[in-house]
Design a protein around this motif. Structure first.
Motif, PDB file in Angstrom:
ATOM      1  N   GLY A  35      12.160   4.292 -29.221  1.00 11.94           N
ATOM      2  CA  GLY A  35      12.648   3.019 -28.704  1.00 11.94           C
ATOM      3  C   GLY A  35      13.083   3.112 -27.257  1.00 11.94           C
ATOM      4  O   GLY A  35      14.032   2.447 -26.837  1.00 11.94           O
ATOM      5  N   SER A  36      12.360   3.923 -26.478  1.00 12.67           N
ATOM      6  CA  SER A  36      12.772   4.159 -25.095  1.00 12.67           C
ATOM      7  C   SER A  36      11.582   4.674 -24.315  1.00 12.67           C
ATOM      8  O   SER A  36      10.536   5.014 -24.891  1.00 12.67           O
ATOM      9  N   GLY A  37      11.724   4.758 -23.003  1.00 11.01           N
ATOM     10  CA  GLY A  37      10.619   5.238 -22.195  1.00 11.01           C
ATOM     11  C   GLY A  37      10.992   5.441 -20.748  1.00 11.01           C
ATOM     12  O   GLY A  37      12.170   5.354 -20.362  1.00 11.01           O
ATOM     13  N   VAL A  38       9.967   5.696 -19.941  1.00 13.52           N
ATOM     14  CA  VAL A  38      10.119   6.059 -18.530  1.00 13.52           C
ATOM     15  C   VAL A  38       9.096   5.296 -17.701  1.00 13.52           C
ATOM     16  O   VAL A  38       7.958   5.095 -18.135  1.00 13.52           O
ATOM     17  N   THR A  39       9.501   4.903 -16.513  1.00 13.05           N
ATOM     18  CA  THR A  39       8.596   4.340 -15.517  1.00 13.05           C
ATOM     19  C   THR A  39       8.668   5.200 -14.262  1.00 13.05           C
ATOM     20  O   THR A  39       9.764   5.488 -13.765  1.00 13.05           O
ATOM     21  N   ALA A  40       7.502   5.625 -13.780  1.00 13.80           N
ATOM     22  CA  ALA A  40       7.416   6.449 -12.572  1.00 13.80           C
ATOM     23  C   ALA A  40       6.855   5.612 -11.426  1.00 13.80           C
ATOM     24  O   ALA A  40       5.818   4.958 -11.579  1.00 13.80           O
ATOM     25  N   VAL A  41       7.544   5.626 -10.297  1.00 15.87           N
ATOM     26  CA  VAL A  41       7.053   4.991  -9.072  1.00 15.87           C
ATOM     27  C   VAL A  41       6.652   6.122  -8.137  1.00 15.87           C
ATOM     28  O   VAL A  41       7.504   6.876  -7.647  1.00 15.87           O
ATOM     29  N   PRO A  84       0.822  -1.211   0.000  1.00  9.72           N
ATOM     30  CA  PRO A  84       0.000   0.000   0.000  1.00  9.72           C
ATOM     31  C   PRO A  84       0.858   1.263   0.000  1.00  9.72           C
ATOM     32  O   PRO A  84       1.879   1.344   0.685  1.00  9.72           O
ATOM     33  N   GLY A  85       0.429   2.233  -0.802  1.00 12.94           N
ATOM     34  CA  GLY A  85       1.152   3.499  -0.905  1.00 12.94           C
ATOM     35  C   GLY A  85       2.046   3.595  -2.116  1.00 12.94           C
ATOM     36  O   GLY A  85       2.719   4.610  -2.299  1.00 12.94           O
ATOM     37  N   ILE A  86       2.064   2.558  -2.962  1.00 15.11           N
ATOM     38  CA  ILE A  86       2.896   2.535  -4.160  1.00 15.11           C
ATOM     39  C   ILE A  86       2.002   2.547  -5.400  1.00 15.11           C
ATOM     40  O   ILE A  86       1.066   1.758  -5.510  1.00 15.11           O
ATOM     41  N   LEU A  87       2.303   3.432  -6.340  1.00 15.60           N
ATOM     42  CA  LEU A  87       1.654   3.477  -7.647  1.00 15.60           C
ATOM     43  C   LEU A  87       2.738   3.460  -8.712  1.00 15.60           C
ATOM     44  O   LEU A  87       3.845   3.979  -8.491  1.00 15.60           O
ATOM     45  N   VAL A  88       2.438   2.876  -9.884  1.00 13.54           N
ATOM     46  CA  VAL A  88       3.418   2.788 -10.962  1.00 13.54           C
ATOM     47  C   VAL A  88       2.759   3.196 -12.274  1.00 13.54           C
ATOM     48  O   VAL A  88       1.622   2.795 -12.569  1.00 13.54           O
ATOM     49  N   ALA A 129      21.135   8.856   1.716  1.00 11.98           N
ATOM     50  CA  ALA A 129      22.057   8.389   2.758  1.00 11.98           C
ATOM     51  C   ALA A 129      21.402   8.539   4.130  1.00 11.98           C
ATOM     52  O   ALA A 129      20.616   9.471   4.356  1.00 11.98           O
ATOM     53  N   PRO A 130      21.700   7.628   5.053  1.00  8.00           N
ATOM     54  CA  PRO A 130      21.040   7.677   6.367  1.00  8.00           C
ATOM     55  C   PRO A 130      21.221   8.981   7.120  1.00  8.00           C
ATOM     56  O   PRO A 130      20.353   9.360   7.914  1.00  8.00           O
ATOM     57  N   ASP A 131      22.340   9.696   6.875  1.00 13.80           N
ATOM     58  CA  ASP A 131      22.589  10.927   7.613  1.00 13.80           C
ATOM     59  C   ASP A 131      22.150  12.186   6.868  1.00 13.80           C
ATOM     60  O   ASP A 131      22.389  13.299   7.322  1.00 13.80           O
ATOM     61  N   ALA A 132      21.485  12.035   5.725  1.00  9.98           N
ATOM     62  CA  ALA A 132      21.022  13.198   4.973  1.00  9.98           C
ATOM     63  C   ALA A 132      19.704  13.703   5.550  1.00  9.98           C
ATOM     64  O   ALA A 132      18.961  12.970   6.208  1.00  9.98           O
ATOM     65  N   ALA A 133      19.398  14.983   5.282  1.00 10.02           N
ATOM     66  CA  ALA A 133      18.296  15.660   5.965  1.00 10.02           C
ATOM     67  C   ALA A 133      16.916  15.172   5.545  1.00 10.02           C
ATOM     68  O   ALA A 133      16.010  15.068   6.370  1.00 10.02           O
ATOM     69  N   VAL A 134      16.729  14.894   4.259  1.00 12.65           N
ATOM     70  CA  VAL A 134      15.398  14.548   3.766  1.00 12.65           C
ATOM     71  C   VAL A 134      15.021  13.143   4.231  1.00 12.65           C
ATOM     72  O   VAL A 134      15.749  12.181   3.981  1.00 12.65           O
ATOM     73  N   GLU A 135      13.878  13.025   4.894  1.00 13.11           N
ATOM     74  CA  GLU A 135      13.451  11.743   5.448  1.00 13.11           C
ATOM     75  C   GLU A 135      12.587  10.932   4.491  1.00 13.11           C
ATOM     76  O   GLU A 135      12.522   9.713   4.596  1.00 13.11           O
ATOM     77  N   ALA A 136      11.875  11.603   3.576  1.00 11.10           N
ATOM     78  CA  ALA A 136      10.938  10.899   2.709  1.00 11.10           C
ATOM     79  C   ALA A 136      11.019  11.453   1.292  1.00 11.10           C
ATOM     80  O   ALA A 136      11.377  12.619   1.090  1.00 11.10           O
ATOM     81  N   VAL A 137      10.683  10.623   0.317  1.00 10.45           N
ATOM     82  CA  VAL A 137      10.708  11.056  -1.079  1.00 10.45           C
ATOM     83  C   VAL A 137       9.314  10.909  -1.671  1.00 10.45           C
ATOM     84  O   VAL A 137       8.471  10.151  -1.189  1.00 10.45           O
ATOM     85  N   ASP A 138       9.073  11.661  -2.749  1.00 12.60           N
ATOM     86  CA  ASP A 138       7.752  11.699  -3.379  1.00 12.60           C
ATOM     87  C   ASP A 138       7.597  10.675  -4.494  1.00 12.60           C
ATOM     88  O   ASP A 138       6.487  10.210  -4.767  1.00 12.60           O
ATOM     89  N   ALA A 139       8.680  10.356  -5.177  1.00 12.16           N
ATOM     90  CA  ALA A 139       8.605   9.453  -6.324  1.00 12.16           C
ATOM     91  C   ALA A 139      10.009   8.995  -6.669  1.00 12.16           C
ATOM     92  O   ALA A 139      11.006   9.559  -6.190  1.00 12.16           O
ATOM     93  N   ILE A 140      10.089   7.970  -7.522  1.00 12.77           N
ATOM     94  CA  ILE A 140      11.361   7.497  -8.060  1.00 12.77           C
ATOM     95  C   ILE A 140      11.199   7.381  -9.564  1.00 12.77           C
ATOM     96  O   ILE A 140      10.193   6.843 -10.057  1.00 12.77           O
ATOM     97  N   ALA A 141      12.167   7.901 -10.300  1.00 13.65           N
ATOM     98  CA  ALA A 141      12.144   7.871 -11.760  1.00 13.65           C
ATOM     99  C   ALA A 141      13.113   6.817 -12.273  1.00 13.65           C
ATOM    100  O   ALA A 141      14.290   6.811 -11.899  1.00 13.65           O
ATOM    101  N   LEU A 142      12.616   5.937 -13.129  1.00 14.13           N
ATOM    102  CA  LEU A 142      13.444   4.956 -13.827  1.00 14.13           C
ATOM    103  C   LEU A 142      13.297   5.231 -15.312  1.00 14.13           C
ATOM    104  O   LEU A 142      12.182   5.366 -15.819  1.00 14.13           O
ATOM    105  N   SER A 143      14.432   5.319 -16.035  1.00 17.57           N
ATOM    106  CA  SER A 143      14.343   5.758 -17.426  1.00 17.57           C
ATOM    107  C   SER A 143      15.378   5.094 -18.296  1.00 17.57           C
ATOM    108  O   SER A 143      16.460   4.709 -17.838  1.00 17.57           O
ATOM    109  N   GLY A 144      15.031   4.956 -19.578  1.00 13.82           N
ATOM    110  CA  GLY A 144      16.032   4.674 -20.595  1.00 13.82           C
ATOM    111  C   GLY A 144      16.744   5.969 -20.954  1.00 13.82           C
ATOM    112  O   GLY A 144      16.590   6.990 -20.294  1.00 13.82           O
ATOM    113  N   GLY A 145      17.553   5.918 -22.007  1.00 16.43           N
ATOM    114  CA  GLY A 145      18.170   7.143 -22.503  1.00 16.43           C
ATOM    115  C   GLY A 145      19.538   7.472 -21.983  1.00 16.43           C
ATOM    116  O   GLY A 145      20.054   8.558 -22.247  1.00 16.43           O
TER     117      GLY A 145
END
Length: 332
Positions: A23-29, A10-14, A55-71
């Motif tokens: 001949g290429s594309g993108v997947t958004a999580v 739960p909480g994941i969309l693709v 990294a565990p010591d970096a300030a941002v605790e959460a992310v909004d999305a992850i981009a996976l791409s060709g190209g």
């Protein structure tokens, strides 16, 4: 209902977007709401964005999305498109009155796959990223779609695969893979998959173990052509960033179990991990070990499904179904 997809967490969309001419594309999580994330970048030729923030010591605790791409490196523009989509919806890391959507990204090399890469001044991946985010849902296609549209392995068409599992503790684990591997997902010449010991309910053909378990010299693309398998592994467990990073390293084992070559100098193998925080670790460290083992197995299955469900297009190399039989049941 379980879909055997990463969205069983739960909480994941693709969402996917691709251009057949390119001949290429993108997947958004898409992570809704934002979630704790980390990554393990083990390949020797990665292309990434915002991974330092994980990294565990970096300030941002959460992310909004992850981009996976060709190209290749041009595909890193996909994250800007997904970021624009998130900004229009008021999402992002709050800094006073400003919100900055956090979208880590990784790319795979598909510039020599026969598609038309003469795009002019600006690569098309920003718009493809926006379109992929717009398409995000709990149900999505596997095979030759999104970031896996132009993907290949050494001997077969690659693609997008996914798998999921529920642990005895009740925790859910899911994996998404973009299989553009330097090596092969097959045991020797096939048709059996290296990930066969982990297969669930005939999800990649039900062929069972190869008749000869002795593997010959690993086959790989050769030359100086880089290649990458990208992955996102998700769990509904409550994890810190440090625990999410440890999970990413455990999940990387799934690539070694399912490909003849992984983590090599010319690989960009990158695994992101996401923890949506719906279920606590009542078993402490034991739960985390079990989640890591399930994540590696799910990722191995996702790699096999990505190849099994792929199909070729004009100019690409043959797919598994063309060489060995039945078409992918859930492919594009």
């Amino acid at each position: 209902m379980m879909r055997n997809l990463i969205t069983d967490v739960p909480g994941i969309l693709v969402g996917h977007a691709h251009d057949p001419g390119l001949g290429s594309g993108v997947t958004a999580v898409i992570l809704d709401p934002p979630a704790v994330a980390s990554a393990a970048v083990i390949g020797g030729a990665p292309g990434t964005r915002e991974t330092d923030l994980l990294a565990p010591d970096a300030a941002v605790e959460a992310v909004d999305a992850i981009a996976l791409s060709g190209g290749s490196a041009f595909g890193l523009d996909a994250a800007a498109g997904i970021q624009a989509w998130a900004r229009e919806r008021g999402r992002g890391f709050a800094i006073g009155p400003v919100r900055v959507p956090i979208v880590p990204a990784a790319i795979c090399f598909d510039l020599l796959n026969g598609g038309d890469k003469n795009w002019g001044r600006h690569p098309p991946y920003r718009e493809l990223g926006f379109a992929a985010a717009e398409a995000a849902a709990v149900d999505f296609s596997l095979g030759s779609v999104g970031a896996g549209y132009g993907a290949t392995t050494v001997d077969l068409k690659g693609g997008v695969g996914s798998a999921s599992a529920v642990l005895p503790s009740g925790h859910r684990v899911g994996a998404l893979a973009v299989v553009n591997a330097l090596g092969s997902a097959l045991a020797n010449e096939g048709p059996h998959f290296l990930a066969a010991p982990y297969e669930v309910e005939d999800e990649f053909g039900g062929l069972g173990l190869p008749p000869d378990l002795r593997l010959r010299a690993p086959r790989w693309k050769g030359g100086a052509q880089p290649a990458t398998t990208l992955a996102v592994v998700a769990t509904d467990a409550v994890l810190t960033k440090a625990q999410a990073r440890r999970l990413a390293f455990a999940a990387q084992g799934g690539l070694a179990r399912s490909l003849t070559v992984a983590h090599a100098l010319l690989d960009g193998d990158t695994v992101f991990t996401v923890a949506t925080g719906r279920r606590g670790l009542d078993g402490g460290a034991s739960d985390l070990v079990a989640i890591g083992a399930a994540a590696a197995a799910c990722l191995a299955r996702a790699v096999a499904r990505g190849v099994y469900e792929a199909r070729s297009w004009p100019g690409s190399i043959p797919s598994w179904s063309e060489r060995f039989g039945s078409p992918g049941r859930n492919g594009a």
